[in-house]
Write a protein that holds these residues in place. Structure first.
Motif, PDB file in Angstrom:
ATOM      1  N   LYS A 188     -86.955  41.399 -24.485  1.00  0.00           N
ATOM      2  CA  LYS A 188     -87.040  40.270 -24.953  1.00  0.00           C
ATOM      3  C   LYS A 188     -88.249  40.431 -25.986  1.00  0.00           C
ATOM      4  O   LYS A 188     -89.241  41.026 -25.778  1.00  0.00           O
ATOM      5  CB  LYS A 188     -87.178  39.170 -24.221  1.00  0.00           C
ATOM      6  CG  LYS A 188     -87.063  37.718 -24.877  1.00  0.00           C
ATOM      7  CD  LYS A 188     -87.323  36.690 -23.864  1.00  0.00           C
ATOM      8  CE  LYS A 188     -87.280  35.282 -24.425  1.00  0.00           C
ATOM      9  NZ  LYS A 188     -87.340  34.250 -23.222  1.00  0.00           N
ATOM     10  N   ILE A 199     -85.486  43.601 -12.391  1.00  0.00           N
ATOM     11  CA  ILE A 199     -84.506  43.132 -13.378  1.00  0.00           C
ATOM     12  C   ILE A 199     -85.329  42.026 -14.192  1.00  0.00           C
ATOM     13  O   ILE A 199     -85.093  42.160 -15.598  1.00  0.00           O
ATOM     14  CB  ILE A 199     -83.399  42.492 -12.452  1.00  0.00           C
ATOM     15  CG1 ILE A 199     -82.434  43.303 -11.728  1.00  0.00           C
ATOM     16  CG2 ILE A 199     -82.644  41.564 -13.637  1.00  0.00           C
ATOM     17  CD1 ILE A 199     -81.565  42.708 -10.904  1.00  0.00           C
ATOM     18  N   ARG A 200     -86.201  41.117 -13.754  1.00  0.00           N
ATOM     19  CA  ARG A 200     -86.889  40.470 -14.743  1.00  0.00           C
ATOM     20  C   ARG A 200     -88.011  41.119 -15.740  1.00  0.00           C
ATOM     21  O   ARG A 200     -87.976  40.886 -16.818  1.00  0.00           O
ATOM     22  CB  ARG A 200     -87.511  39.376 -13.580  1.00  0.00           C
ATOM     23  CG  ARG A 200     -88.095  38.084 -14.563  1.00  0.00           C
ATOM     24  CD  ARG A 200     -88.940  37.063 -13.511  1.00  0.00           C
ATOM     25  NE  ARG A 200     -88.098  36.718 -12.424  1.00  0.00           N
ATOM     26  CZ  ARG A 200     -88.534  37.073 -11.049  1.00  0.00           C
ATOM     27  NH1 ARG A 200     -89.660  37.664 -11.036  1.00  0.00           N
ATOM     28  NH2 ARG A 200     -87.778  36.605 -10.264  1.00  0.00           N
ATOM     29  N   ARG A 255     -87.181  44.143 -16.680  1.00  0.00           N
ATOM     30  CA  ARG A 255     -86.524  44.730 -17.736  1.00  0.00           C
ATOM     31  C   ARG A 255     -86.263  43.824 -18.937  1.00  0.00           C
ATOM     32  O   ARG A 255     -86.024  44.029 -19.981  1.00  0.00           O
ATOM     33  CB  ARG A 255     -85.247  45.528 -17.172  1.00  0.00           C
ATOM     34  CG  ARG A 255     -85.596  46.599 -16.304  1.00  0.00           C
ATOM     35  CD  ARG A 255     -84.385  47.248 -15.785  1.00  0.00           C
ATOM     36  NE  ARG A 255     -84.485  48.211 -14.943  1.00  0.00           N
ATOM     37  CZ  ARG A 255     -84.185  48.029 -13.421  1.00  0.00           C
ATOM     38  NH1 ARG A 255     -83.540  46.734 -13.028  1.00  0.00           N
ATOM     39  NH2 ARG A 255     -84.588  48.919 -12.623  1.00  0.00           N
ATOM     40  N   LYS A 256     -85.918  42.637 -18.614  1.00  0.00           N
ATOM     41  CA  LYS A 256     -85.250  41.590 -19.527  1.00  0.00           C
ATOM     42  C   LYS A 256     -86.519  41.123 -20.114  1.00  0.00           C
ATOM     43  O   LYS A 256     -86.430  41.066 -21.579  1.00  0.00           O
ATOM     44  CB  LYS A 256     -84.982  40.294 -18.946  1.00  0.00           C
ATOM     45  CG  LYS A 256     -83.429  40.421 -18.133  1.00  0.00           C
ATOM     46  CD  LYS A 256     -83.026  39.246 -17.452  1.00  0.00           C
ATOM     47  CE  LYS A 256     -81.593  39.287 -16.946  1.00  0.00           C
ATOM     48  NZ  LYS A 256     -81.338  38.263 -16.050  1.00  0.00           N
TER      49      LYS A 256
END
Length: 298
Positions: A129, A121-122, A124-125
């Motif tokens: 960004k 998940i990190r 993908r963020k």
């Protein structure tokens, strides 16, 4: 035949293991199938014939299981199960496949799956960004670019100096009609000069204009209102006095004009010239000489 305790005694305590990494506090394991990353009896994938772990491949999590029945077939030793991308369903699949396995392995598989899900998940963020991209530059390229910039700056200064000198000569008319110079640069300089003059004139006009400001109405007290009323009374009284003075002065002027008209009429009837300006009074004295006696006797 495989014996887990014998394997652990050999690779864990006495002899060398290629996956072992020792530190001052504890030992770590670099084997890709290790479930915790620690070098101990319960976490070693080589010293446990019944073993399970979670691995991630290209953003997808898989459950790997090993049993003693497939120890004779190294190519088919690990059973691979694809887990769902939904977190709750994936945990249910781990429970179903490891229903009769030791609680330690089942708990550690769930824990490893949770950590992998979090860092996915990190990732993908971070991809979504905006990030800074570091581009390496060699020192040779930097020095070369710096030299090019310095040369270009010197050339630009020379070009500007030559252009200014030619424009001054064109203004003075030193060349005349001998050489056929392009007049574009000269016209461009004249246009820039006209624009600067116009801008200066506009700035002067803006400065001359009166600035107007609108101020919010402030609260007025009763004492202030009474002061305003007194001021209005004083203004009205002063205005009345000024009007009376103006009326008196106008009446005096009218009387003087009437008197002048009467005098001009009277002088016209007698045939005299119109009244002239008064001159300064001058006294003249005459000296007389006595007559001779001979003239008197005769």
């Amino acid at each position: 035949m495989q014996h887990d305790d014998v394997i652990w005694d050999i690779i864990g305590n006495q002899q060398f293991c290629s996956f072992k990494v020792k530190t001052k506090s504890q030992g770590f394991c670099r084997n890709e199938f290790n479930i915790t990353g620690l070098c101990n009896r319960s976490s070693c994938p080589l010293a446990n014939s019944q073993y399970a772990t979670i691995r991630e491949e290209k953003g997808q999590c898989f459950l790997y299981m090993k049993v003693i029945e497939r120890a004779a077939f190294p190519a088919k030793m690990w059973e691979k199960v694809k887990l769902s991308k939904n977190y709750e369903k994936a945990l249910e699949m781990i429970d179903e496949n490891l229903i009769y396995w030791p609680r330690f392995i089942r708990h550690k598989c769930k824990q490893r799956f949770t950590k992998i899900t979090q860092y996915l998940i990190r990732m993908r963020k971070l991809v979504l960004k905006r990030q800074r991209k570091l581009v390496p530059l060699s020192r040779k390229v930097e020095r070369r670019e710096k030299r090019k910039e310095e040369k270009a700056l010197i050339a630009a200064q020379l070009d500007n100096a030559i252009e200014k000198e030619l424009l001054e000569r064109l203004k003075q008319g030193t060349y005349g009609d001998i050489y056929n110079f392009p007049v574009h640069a000269f016209d461009k300089a004249l246009e820039q000069q006209d624009e600067e003059e116009e801008e200066e004139e506009e700035e002067e006009e803006d400065e001359d204009e009166v600035e107007r400001e609108f101020v919010a109405e402030e609260e007025v007290e009763e004492s202030d209102l009474s002061d305003f009323e007194d001021m209005n009374k004083l203004r009205t009284s002063s205005d009345e006095e000024e009007q009376d003075e103006e009326e008196e002065s106008s009446s005096e002027e009218e009387e003087e004009e009437m008197e002048e008209e009467v005098e001009t009429k009277a002088s016209g009837s007698k045939g005299k010239s119109p009244a002239r300006k008064k001159r300064a009074f001058v006294e003249i004295e005459y000296e007389t000489e006595p007559a001779p006696k001979s003239a008197a006797t005769s």
